[in-house]
Design an enzyme around this catalytic site. Structure first.
Site, PDB file in Angstrom:
ATOM      1  N   GLU A   1     -20.822  -3.550 -55.124  1.00  0.00           N
ATOM      2  CA  GLU A   1     -21.651  -3.819 -53.941  1.00  0.00           C
ATOM      3  C   GLU A   1     -23.132  -3.574 -54.250  1.00  0.00           C
ATOM      4  O   GLU A   1     -24.002  -4.211 -53.660  1.00  0.00           O
ATOM      5  CB  GLU A   1     -21.161  -2.955 -52.765  1.00  0.00           C
ATOM      6  CG  GLU A   1     -19.849  -3.500 -52.213  1.00  0.00           C
ATOM      7  CD  GLU A   1     -18.948  -2.473 -51.535  1.00  0.00           C
ATOM      8  OE1 GLU A   1     -19.421  -1.368 -51.227  1.00  0.00           O
ATOM      9  OE2 GLU A   1     -17.758  -2.787 -51.337  1.00  0.00           O
TER      10      GLU A   1
ATOM     11  N   GLY B   1     -11.510  -4.171 -50.772  1.00  0.00           N
ATOM     12  CA  GLY B   1     -11.547  -4.364 -49.323  1.00  0.00           C
ATOM     13  C   GLY B   1     -10.785  -5.586 -48.843  1.00  0.00           C
ATOM     14  O   GLY B   1     -10.930  -6.001 -47.696  1.00  0.00           O
TER      15      GLY B   1
ATOM     16  N   HIS C   1     -21.523   0.229 -58.799  1.00  0.00           N
ATOM     17  CA  HIS C   1     -20.509  -0.346 -57.900  1.00  0.00           C
ATOM     18  C   HIS C   1     -20.841  -1.823 -57.659  1.00  0.00           C
ATOM     19  O   HIS C   1     -22.017  -2.194 -57.561  1.00  0.00           O
ATOM     20  CB  HIS C   1     -20.482   0.428 -56.572  1.00  0.00           C
ATOM     21  CG  HIS C   1     -19.297   0.063 -55.739  1.00  0.00           C
ATOM     22  ND1 HIS C   1     -19.260  -1.087 -54.984  1.00  0.00           N
ATOM     23  CD2 HIS C   1     -18.093   0.663 -55.572  1.00  0.00           C
ATOM     24  CE1 HIS C   1     -18.088  -1.170 -54.387  1.00  0.00           C
ATOM     25  NE2 HIS C   1     -17.359  -0.125 -54.727  1.00  0.00           N
TER      26      HIS C   1
ATOM     27  N   LYS D   1     -18.720   4.804 -48.894  1.00  0.00           N
ATOM     28  CA  LYS D   1     -19.683   3.701 -48.692  1.00  0.00           C
ATOM     29  C   LYS D   1     -20.636   4.055 -47.548  1.00  0.00           C
ATOM     30  O   LYS D   1     -21.001   5.219 -47.418  1.00  0.00           O
ATOM     31  CB  LYS D   1     -18.942   2.383 -48.468  1.00  0.00           C
ATOM     32  CG  LYS D   1     -17.937   2.110 -49.597  1.00  0.00           C
ATOM     33  CD  LYS D   1     -17.369   0.730 -49.590  1.00  0.00           C
ATOM     34  CE  LYS D   1     -16.409   0.592 -50.774  1.00  0.00           C
ATOM     35  NZ  LYS D   1     -15.859  -0.740 -50.897  1.00  0.00           N
TER      36      LYS D   1
ATOM     37  N   GLU E   1     -12.636  -2.040 -61.129  1.00  0.00           N
ATOM     38  CA  GLU E   1     -12.533  -2.488 -59.734  1.00  0.00           C
ATOM     39  C   GLU E   1     -12.749  -3.997 -59.669  1.00  0.00           C
ATOM     40  O   GLU E   1     -13.892  -4.454 -59.531  1.00  0.00           O
ATOM     41  CB  GLU E   1     -13.607  -1.806 -58.889  1.00  0.00           C
ATOM     42  CG  GLU E   1     -13.454  -0.322 -58.782  1.00  0.00           C
ATOM     43  CD  GLU E   1     -14.030   0.180 -57.457  1.00  0.00           C
ATOM     44  OE1 GLU E   1     -13.277   0.831 -56.721  1.00  0.00           O
ATOM     45  OE2 GLU E   1     -15.200  -0.100 -57.154  1.00  0.00           O
TER      46      GLU E   1
ATOM     47  N   SER F   1      -8.434  -1.853 -52.871  1.00  0.00           N
ATOM     48  CA  SER F   1      -7.341  -1.857 -51.889  1.00  0.00           C
ATOM     49  C   SER F   1      -6.208  -0.885 -52.231  1.00  0.00           C
ATOM     50  O   SER F   1      -5.042  -1.177 -51.984  1.00  0.00           O
ATOM     51  CB  SER F   1      -6.792  -3.276 -51.698  1.00  0.00           C
ATOM     52  OG  SER F   1      -7.811  -4.121 -51.185  1.00  0.00           O
TER      53      SER F   1
ATOM     54  N   ASN G   1     -14.756   6.898 -51.980  1.00  0.00           N
ATOM     55  CA  ASN G   1     -16.094   6.316 -51.842  1.00  0.00           C
ATOM     56  C   ASN G   1     -16.254   5.895 -50.378  1.00  0.00           C
ATOM     57  O   ASN G   1     -15.720   4.876 -49.962  1.00  0.00           O
ATOM     58  CB  ASN G   1     -16.200   5.100 -52.789  1.00  0.00           C
ATOM     59  CG  ASN G   1     -17.480   4.320 -52.579  1.00  0.00           C
ATOM     60  OD1 ASN G   1     -18.416   4.782 -51.915  1.00  0.00           O
ATOM     61  ND2 ASN G   1     -17.530   3.117 -53.146  1.00  0.00           N
TER      62      ASN G   1
HETATM   63  P1  PGA Z   1     -11.391  -0.497 -51.198  1.00  0.00           P
HETATM   64  O1  PGA Z   1     -12.775  -0.210 -51.968  1.00  0.00           O
HETATM   65  O2  PGA Z   1     -10.466   0.637 -51.545  1.00  0.00           O
HETATM   66  O3  PGA Z   1     -11.760  -0.532 -49.744  1.00  0.00           O
HETATM   67  O4  PGA Z   1     -10.888  -1.799 -51.705  1.00  0.00           O
HETATM   68  C1  PGA Z   1     -12.782   0.300 -53.266  1.00  0.00           C
HETATM   69  C2  PGA Z   1     -14.206   0.471 -53.726  1.00  0.00           C
HETATM   70  O5  PGA Z   1     -15.036  -0.381 -53.425  1.00  0.00           O
HETATM   71  O6  PGA Z   1     -14.538   1.468 -54.407  1.00  0.00           O
END
Ligand code: PGA
Length: 257
Positions: free
Chosen positions: A100, A174, A98, A13, A168, A214, A11
């Site tokens: 976010e 992140g 997601h 983003k 997640e 992560s 992803n």
């Molecule tokens: P990350 O993000 O691997 O940077 O923690 C995962 C995600 O948001 O899909």
């Protein structure tokens, strides 16, 4: 028990910043996963890069995913992008709900409409769920359960083979603070139990359950093997071809039939 085909999704983003950088990243990713045989691999770039990246594929080794969709096919929805538009660009995976996007106001009802539209179009539909934080009373289980039940409301059993659930936990996204393999395993079993309750065991077993938060080349193997997940939704590490390649190889090592 027969394992489902593993799935690793990058992803991207809102990255990278330019079209040139996006093409470069995709070419590097393609090289880094070149030896993969047993894993389904997907890149989900921002909408604006999809067309160009789809052209760079040369074959079907990497699937193309979108990070969101609008549930309607067309109409007066300024700024939105629909599933038929994306399908015409070779998109065959979508990420929905997601955290976010939920943080920006997306509701469970909207997630449900998108999931229904996407499954109706026979697109592999990756629904993200996960708690903000963990509490000592384990209330996060009921939170995740509610998200899944709402996302799947009205979804019939015969659409389940295209459904993927990505667990997640928001505290792991992140942050470098990954769920333990035990956490991932426990949540996998829990999600499977909810799906079994709704759809019956046979159908529920076809739903792939990913972990995200992560994930990197170092922790992927443990999470895949001991976490018993079917693969990963990868954010940060998907922007580093070597790291993404290492995640795919960790999965490959244990996915051989
Ligand atoms: P990350 O993000 O691997 O940077 O923690 C995962 C995600 O948001 O899909």
């Amino acid at each position: 028990m027969k394992r489902n085909t593993p799935l690793v999704v990058g992803n991207w983003k809102m990255n990278p910043q330019t079209r040139t950088a996006a093409s470069k990243l995709f070419k590097e990713v393609k090289k880094s996963i070149n030896n993969a045989r047993f894993t389904e691999i997907v890149a989900a770039p921002p909408f604006v890069y999809i067309q160009e990246i789809a052209k760079l594929r040369n074959g079907k080794k990497i699937g193309i995913g979108a990070q969101d969709i609008h549930h309607e096919k067309l109409g007066a929805f300024t700024g939105e992008v629909s599933l038929p538009m994306l399908s015409s660009l070779d998109v065959s995976y979508v990420i929905i709900g997601h955290s976010e996007r939920r943080e920006m106001g997306e509701t469970d009802e909207e997630v449900n409409k998108k999931v229904a539209a996407s499954l109706k179009a026979d697109i592999t539909t990756i629904v993200c769920v996960g708690e903000k934080k963990r509490d000592s009373h384990a209330r996060y289980f009921s939170f995740v359960e509610k998200q899944i039940r709402r996302a799947c409301a009205g979804v019939s059993r015969n659409k389940l083979s295209n459904l993927v659930i990505a667990y997640e936990p928001i505290w792991a996204i992140g942050t470098g603070d990954t769920a333990t393999p035990h956490d991932a395993h426990e949540m996998r079993l829990f999600i499977q139990r909810i799906l079994t309750d709704i759809y019956g065991r046979n159908s529920a077993m076809n739903v792939r359950i990913l972990y995200g938060g992560s994930v990197n080349g170092k922790n992927a193997e443990e999470l895949f093997v001991d976490g018993t997940v079917d693969g990963f939704l990868v954010g940060g590490a998907s922007l580093r071809a070597d790291d993404f390649g290492a995640i795919v190889s960790a999965v490959e090592t244990h996915a051989k039939k």
